[in-house]
Design a protein around this motif. Sequence first.
Motif, mmCIF file in Angstrom:
data_model
loop_
_atom_site.group_PDB
_atom_site.id
_atom_site.type_symbol
_atom_site.label_atom_id
_atom_site.label_comp_id
_atom_site.label_asym_id
_atom_site.label_seq_id
_atom_site.Cartn_x
_atom_site.Cartn_y
_atom_site.Cartn_z
ATOM 1 N N ARG A 107 0.831 -1.211 0.000
ATOM 2 C CA ARG A 107 0.000 0.000 0.000
ATOM 3 C C ARG A 107 0.867 1.262 0.000
ATOM 4 O O ARG A 107 0.568 2.234 -0.699
ATOM 5 C CB ARG A 107 -0.939 -0.014 1.203
ATOM 6 C CG ARG A 107 -2.005 1.053 1.158
ATOM 7 C CD ARG A 107 -2.970 0.935 2.327
ATOM 8 N NE ARG A 107 -3.651 -0.341 2.337
ATOM 9 C CZ ARG A 107 -4.795 -0.599 1.698
ATOM 10 N NH1 ARG A 107 -5.368 0.345 0.983
ATOM 11 N NH2 ARG A 107 -5.369 -1.776 1.781
ATOM 12 N N ALA A 108 1.954 1.248 0.760
ATOM 13 C CA ALA A 108 2.845 2.410 0.799
ATOM 14 C C ALA A 108 3.444 2.684 -0.584
ATOM 15 O O ALA A 108 3.549 3.838 -1.008
ATOM 16 C CB ALA A 108 3.956 2.193 1.828
ATOM 17 N N ALA A 112 2.079 1.777 -3.509
ATOM 18 C CA ALA A 112 0.987 2.206 -4.387
ATOM 19 C C ALA A 112 0.601 3.659 -4.141
ATOM 20 O O ALA A 112 0.399 4.425 -5.093
ATOM 21 C CB ALA A 112 -0.228 1.305 -4.182
ATOM 22 N N GLU A 113 0.524 4.043 -2.879
ATOM 23 C CA GLU A 113 0.096 5.396 -2.530
ATOM 24 C C GLU A 113 1.233 6.410 -2.620
ATOM 25 O O GLU A 113 0.982 7.611 -2.664
ATOM 26 C CB GLU A 113 -0.499 5.403 -1.122
ATOM 27 C CG GLU A 113 -1.793 4.614 -1.037
ATOM 28 C CD GLU A 113 -2.321 4.461 0.379
ATOM 29 O OE1 GLU A 113 -1.615 4.855 1.346
ATOM 30 O OE2 GLU A 113 -3.438 3.933 0.527
ATOM 31 N N GLY A 114 2.471 5.920 -2.668
ATOM 32 C CA GLY A 114 3.635 6.799 -2.742
ATOM 33 C C GLY A 114 4.224 6.846 -4.133
ATOM 34 O O GLY A 114 3.717 7.544 -5.023
ATOM 35 N N SER A 147 1.901 6.186 -7.276
ATOM 36 C CA SER A 147 0.977 7.305 -7.475
ATOM 37 C C SER A 147 1.708 8.543 -8.001
ATOM 38 O O SER A 147 1.201 9.247 -8.886
ATOM 39 C CB SER A 147 0.281 7.624 -6.149
ATOM 40 O OG SER A 147 -0.573 8.717 -6.290
ATOM 41 N N ASP A 148 2.886 8.788 -7.468
ATOM 42 C CA ASP A 148 3.685 9.937 -7.925
ATOM 43 C C ASP A 148 4.065 9.805 -9.398
ATOM 44 O O ASP A 148 4.039 10.788 -10.147
ATOM 45 C CB ASP A 148 4.948 10.095 -7.080
ATOM 46 C CG ASP A 148 4.657 10.509 -5.650
ATOM 47 O OD1 ASP A 148 3.529 10.972 -5.365
ATOM 48 O OD2 ASP A 148 5.564 10.364 -4.805
#
Length: 106
Positions: free
Chosen positions: A64-65, A67-69, A72-73
Amino acid sequence: MTQPNRVFLYAELQVSAPFTEEVWQEANPAMQTVTGLRNKTWLSGINNHSVGGFYEFDSVQNARAYAEGMLSDIAKSINASLSIKLFDGDVVAEASKGMKSPYFNA
């Protein structure tokens, strides 16, 4: 609820970028520093040249970290839509071994 020790992440960027060395040569070294990332299989969409991958992580938190970091960037930086799905690798282990999955041969 017990968290899986093996998490698969599927990601696809909605772009049309032929898979060339430029795509992966810059990305691979950065991804090798991602906490909990065990491996990645690159994916390139047939006929549409979408770019993505199939990743194995050691935990839901690390998947998740990422994917969200970083992931996503990257999507934001190239103005692409991003699709992500997480899968429990522990619950499918026995069935996958029966199909000779390379992820479960150890």
